[in-house]
Design a protein around this motif. Sequence first.
Motif, PDB file in Angstrom:
ATOM      1  N   UNK B 316       0.693  -1.218  -0.179  1.00  0.00           N
ATOM      2  CA  UNK B 316      -0.103  -0.046   0.003  1.00  0.00           C
ATOM      3  C   UNK B 316       0.794   1.296   0.029  1.00  0.00           C
ATOM      4  N   UNK B 317       1.865   1.112   0.711  1.00  0.00           N
ATOM      5  CA  UNK B 317       2.884   2.490   0.879  1.00  0.00           C
ATOM      6  C   UNK B 317       3.543   2.798  -0.110  1.00  0.00           C
ATOM      7  N   UNK B 318       3.814   1.675  -0.998  1.00  0.00           N
ATOM      8  CA  UNK B 318       4.627   1.823  -2.164  1.00  0.00           C
ATOM      9  C   UNK B 318       3.641   2.452  -3.471  1.00  0.00           C
ATOM     10  N   UNK B 319       2.419   1.863  -3.449  1.00  0.00           N
ATOM     11  CA  UNK B 319       1.396   2.125  -4.508  1.00  0.00           C
ATOM     12  C   UNK B 319       1.074   3.611  -4.337  1.00  0.00           C
ATOM     13  N   UNK B 320       0.885   3.925  -2.728  1.00  0.00           N
ATOM     14  CA  UNK B 320       0.427   5.326  -2.685  1.00  0.00           C
ATOM     15  C   UNK B 320       1.454   6.201  -3.092  1.00  0.00           C
ATOM     16  N   UNK B 321       2.850   5.924  -2.904  1.00  0.00           N
ATOM     17  CA  UNK B 321       3.573   6.876  -3.159  1.00  0.00           C
ATOM     18  C   UNK B 321       4.166   7.024  -4.837  1.00  0.00           C
ATOM     19  N   UNK B 322       3.774   5.877  -5.511  1.00  0.00           N
ATOM     20  CA  UNK B 322       4.078   5.796  -6.585  1.00  0.00           C
ATOM     21  C   UNK B 322       3.896   7.096  -7.586  1.00  0.00           C
ATOM     22  N   UNK B 326       9.162  10.721  -8.700  1.00  0.00           N
ATOM     23  CA  UNK B 326       9.884  10.665  -9.966  1.00  0.00           C
ATOM     24  C   UNK B 326      10.647   9.430 -10.060  1.00  0.00           C
ATOM     25  N   UNK B 327      11.296   9.050  -9.131  1.00  0.00           N
ATOM     26  CA  UNK B 327      11.845   7.610  -9.200  1.00  0.00           C
ATOM     27  C   UNK B 327      12.028   6.957  -7.945  1.00  0.00           C
ATOM     28  N   UNK B 328      12.224   5.764  -7.915  1.00  0.00           N
ATOM     29  CA  UNK B 328      12.737   5.058  -6.740  1.00  0.00           C
ATOM     30  C   UNK B 328      13.823   4.074  -7.059  1.00  0.00           C
ATOM     31  N   UNK B 329      14.766   4.314  -5.979  1.00  0.00           N
ATOM     32  CA  UNK B 329      15.980   3.342  -5.965  1.00  0.00           C
ATOM     33  C   UNK B 329      15.828   2.362  -4.940  1.00  0.00           C
ATOM     34  N   UNK B 330      16.020   1.286  -5.523  1.00  0.00           N
ATOM     35  CA  UNK B 330      15.876  -0.043  -4.770  1.00  0.00           C
ATOM     36  C   UNK B 330      17.597  -0.297  -4.301  1.00  0.00           C
ATOM     37  N   UNK B 331      18.048  -0.113  -3.160  1.00  0.00           N
ATOM     38  CA  UNK B 331      19.388  -0.501  -2.775  1.00  0.00           C
ATOM     39  C   UNK B 331      19.377  -1.829  -1.884  1.00  0.00           C
ATOM     40  N   UNK B 332      20.006  -2.902  -2.496  1.00  0.00           N
ATOM     41  CA  UNK B 332      20.085  -4.275  -1.668  1.00  0.00           C
ATOM     42  C   UNK B 332      21.274  -5.204  -2.043  1.00  0.00           C
ATOM     43  N   UNK B 333      21.693  -5.998  -1.109  1.00  0.00           N
ATOM     44  CA  UNK B 333      22.630  -6.785  -1.366  1.00  0.00           C
ATOM     45  C   UNK B 333      22.379  -8.027  -1.978  1.00  0.00           C
ATOM     46  N   UNK B 334      21.949  -7.921  -3.282  1.00  0.00           N
ATOM     47  CA  UNK B 334      21.642  -8.981  -3.841  1.00  0.00           C
ATOM     48  C   UNK B 334      21.553  -8.633  -5.286  1.00  0.00           C
ATOM     49  N   UNK B 335      21.002  -9.553  -6.221  1.00  0.00           N
ATOM     50  CA  UNK B 335      21.119  -8.959  -7.536  1.00  0.00           C
ATOM     51  C   UNK B 335      19.413  -8.709  -8.034  1.00  0.00           C
ATOM     52  N   UNK B 336      19.051  -8.087  -7.014  1.00  0.00           N
ATOM     53  CA  UNK B 336      17.674  -7.770  -7.477  1.00  0.00           C
ATOM     54  C   UNK B 336      16.540  -8.611  -6.748  1.00  0.00           C
ATOM     55  N   UNK B 337      16.151  -8.524  -5.715  1.00  0.00           N
ATOM     56  CA  UNK B 337      14.869  -9.561  -4.899  1.00  0.00           C
ATOM     57  C   UNK B 337      13.571  -8.339  -4.734  1.00  0.00           C
ATOM     58  N   UNK B 338      14.156  -7.626  -3.713  1.00  0.00           N
ATOM     59  CA  UNK B 338      12.992  -6.603  -3.262  1.00  0.00           C
ATOM     60  C   UNK B 338      12.379  -5.794  -4.479  1.00  0.00           C
ATOM     61  N   UNK B 339      13.432  -5.418  -5.334  1.00  0.00           N
ATOM     62  CA  UNK B 339      13.110  -4.590  -6.656  1.00  0.00           C
ATOM     63  C   UNK B 339      12.110  -5.055  -7.288  1.00  0.00           C
ATOM     64  N   UNK B 340      11.591  -6.535  -7.410  1.00  0.00           N
ATOM     65  CA  UNK B 340      10.611  -7.002  -8.074  1.00  0.00           C
ATOM     66  C   UNK B 340       9.434  -6.890  -7.421  1.00  0.00           C
ATOM     67  N   UNK B 341       9.332  -6.684  -6.110  1.00  0.00           N
ATOM     68  CA  UNK B 341       8.029  -6.399  -5.259  1.00  0.00           C
ATOM     69  C   UNK B 341       7.930  -4.952  -5.586  1.00  0.00           C
ATOM     70  N   UNK B 342       8.796  -4.155  -5.494  1.00  0.00           N
ATOM     71  CA  UNK B 342       8.632  -2.490  -5.561  1.00  0.00           C
ATOM     72  C   UNK B 342       8.091  -2.545  -7.030  1.00  0.00           C
ATOM     73  N   UNK B 343       8.573  -2.963  -7.889  1.00  0.00           N
ATOM     74  CA  UNK B 343       7.909  -3.057  -9.273  1.00  0.00           C
ATOM     75  C   UNK B 343       6.501  -3.580  -9.351  1.00  0.00           C
ATOM     76  N   UNK B 344       6.244  -4.366  -8.683  1.00  0.00           N
ATOM     77  CA  UNK B 344       4.903  -4.981  -8.735  1.00  0.00           C
ATOM     78  C   UNK B 344       4.133  -4.202  -7.921  1.00  0.00           C
ATOM     79  N   UNK B 345       4.276  -3.706  -6.840  1.00  0.00           N
ATOM     80  CA  UNK B 345       3.490  -2.846  -6.023  1.00  0.00           C
ATOM     81  C   UNK B 345       3.228  -1.324  -6.703  1.00  0.00           C
ATOM     82  N   UNK B 346       4.351  -1.023  -7.317  1.00  0.00           N
ATOM     83  CA  UNK B 346       4.068   0.394  -8.198  1.00  0.00           C
ATOM     84  C   UNK B 346       3.469   0.377  -9.338  1.00  0.00           C
ATOM     85  N   UNK B 347       3.294  -0.809  -9.856  1.00  0.00           N
ATOM     86  CA  UNK B 347       2.589  -1.122 -11.167  1.00  0.00           C
ATOM     87  C   UNK B 347       3.645  -0.545 -12.078  1.00  0.00           C
ATOM     88  N   UNK B 348       4.937  -0.237 -11.619  1.00  0.00           N
ATOM     89  CA  UNK B 348       5.647   0.420 -12.644  1.00  0.00           C
ATOM     90  C   UNK B 348       5.157   1.606 -13.202  1.00  0.00           C
TER      91      UNK B 348
END
Lengths: 288, 376
Positions: B316-322, B326-348
């Motif tokens: 909900x929070x991501x969706x509301x903010x989307x 202007x942009x979301x930066x997802x910083x994580x120590x893997x090759x992209x795990x949470x970024x997929x969730x951010x994409x999904x929740x923000x509907x890109x």
Amino acid sequence: MGRLLKYLRLDKFPTVWCAGCGVGIVMGCIIRVVDKLKVNPDKVVIVSGIGCSGRMPGYLDFNTLHTTHGRALVFATGLKLAKPSLEIIVVMGDGDALAIGGNHLIHAARRNVNLTSIIINNWIYGMTGGQYSPATPRGAFATTAPYGNLEPPFEVPELVRGSGASYVARGTVYHTRQLDRLIERGMRKEGFGLVEVLSPCPVGFGRRNQMKSAIAMMRWQKDRAVSLKRASKMNEEELKDKIITGVLFEREAPEYTQEYERLMSRVKTRKEIGKREIQTGLGEIHEE
Amino acid sequence: MEKPALISGNEAVAYGALAAGVRFFAGYPITPSSEIAETLSELLPRMGGKFVQMEDELASMGAIVGASLAGVNSMTATSGPGFSLMQENIGFAFMTEVPCVIVNVQRGGPSTGLPTKPSQGDVMQTRWGTHGGCNTIALCPWSVRETFDLTIDCVNLANRYRLPVVLLLDEVIAHMREKVVLPSFGGVKKVQRKKPTCLPQEYLPYEITEDDIPPMADFGEGYRYHVTGLTHDPTGFPTSNAKEIDQLVRRLYGKIERYRDEITRIEEEYLADAQILVFAYGSVSRSAISAVKEARARGIKAGLLRPVSIWPFPDKHISRLADQLKAIIVAEMNLGQMIGEVRRASCERVKILGVTRVDGELITPDEILTAIQEVS
Ligand SMILES: Cc1ncc(C[n+]2csc(CCOP(=O)(O)OP(=O)(O)O)c2C)c(N)n1
Ligand code: SF4
């Protein structure tokens, strides 16, 4: 007999077991012993893994826990440590206890937690349709040993004895009165006790190994099983192909839950908390 | 008695567990989590609790479920390789609704990877690691003090919802030492399990209740019941009835969905007018907040969103903010795990950029700042 029915969840009958299966006979022994020892059913826990044998707890009116394949002993260890007043009986299949759960078996024996464990050894993976197990005799046929099994089986009592158990016995479902006594002695024993029970699986094993009927399998048990007492009077030649039953090993050894309780009272009364108190101000951990 | 103390994240887990009433721990040594076991092996027996070192992580996980069925708050701690081994029994705890807490101190992977260095490679495993489609609660602290608090929360959430709950740490948080002031254990809020009030013969261990959380009796109390990982009916016995199975699986999964708002927690910094959002969790969020402040100093309207509850994901929070961003930066120590969730929740609906690192080093504020400047 009527007196024993109260230990069963009769509304769950009929059981899933095939005609001629030995698992139900072991179940009968367990309730006879619980009744004889007058253990409060509220304190009895039956823990099992996965397999035909694993279904036994569902029919018993105790606290019953049907866990994952091979892991019954670890759940039982947690339960017993957390509540030592529980009387815990662990029921496992041979694949369950010796293959996937083999590591837990030797460690439970070594730790010597006061559990009574029973391996219902039918020499085969019953539930999954007759594949060979670590107890299948060499040369026997199984659905995954169509040309005969190449692997030698475990000598279960030796394995568990060598691991540190307090009590090791072997019986058969043909000799139920002896089996009652073996389970009873296991329950009375402080420490890890194991009873290996030879049990027929006419469907998964017998059919492929010249013992088509349950009766043939029971006859095999009758002919092959020799009590330790009788065996002591027999020579090597006579003992060939025989299976020795009875109390095979017993010893007095420190039991883990009691040792832990002792440790707790020893360290609880310690005045200083040492390094940690200075670091954290956790002085109040003594409050409880 | 609130004294300042200098402790590590792992010690904070141990103290949090004790404060929350954990009285059973089973574990198997693994870097970088072992100090949790070491600390509890010392303190549990002094507080009337039990510690046992099991033969492996399958055993540790089984043992804590067993102990929990006896009514004792139970915990284990591990790192990636051990967490993989625990998966089957985590599913068992989920299916049988046995409360327990699993601490996973993430280290570099795949496989044996980098035992002494941090990573965030287990985020998706935490969510989807066990078979059959479970739902998950996992909390993810960014400081030693928060580690103490979230450990307590994990125990409470487990008891409240009858679930296995994961505390997801990374090596940096686990080994970092910070000065903290811990509250008196006595004052810590403890959620008790809902217990049956009916007569034993009327007890339905998996009863369909108004709140979707069946009351839980301890083994040995007189409520003799059956626990199985097979699909079961409200009485606890196996069922193959399609309607009962559907009801059970939907309820188990739905428990978390139903209470999602109650469970989900985020922390936000400078979000009110932010145009660029940095999404970061665990140790990386420490670099992220520095980067956000630096960006602000340079006149860029940046903000931070830190999921405290990493699962359930703060959709909900991501969706509301989307729409505001202007942009979301997802910083994580893997090759992209949470970024997929951010994409999904923000509907890109917004530009999304990942900053990743998998070399065992923490993502630096500079790396995040560079990304902020790139999208601003
Ligand atoms: C992790 C896992 N692997 C495999 C299985 C499949 N499986 C179910 S029962 C069983 C073997 C049962 O044989 P045994 O333990 O000898 O017990 P029995 O059925 O003969 O009583 C297997 C392999 C499983 N349930 N879980
Ligand atoms: S398959 Fe074998 S072990 Fe399983 S119920 Fe039938 S006879 Fe018993």
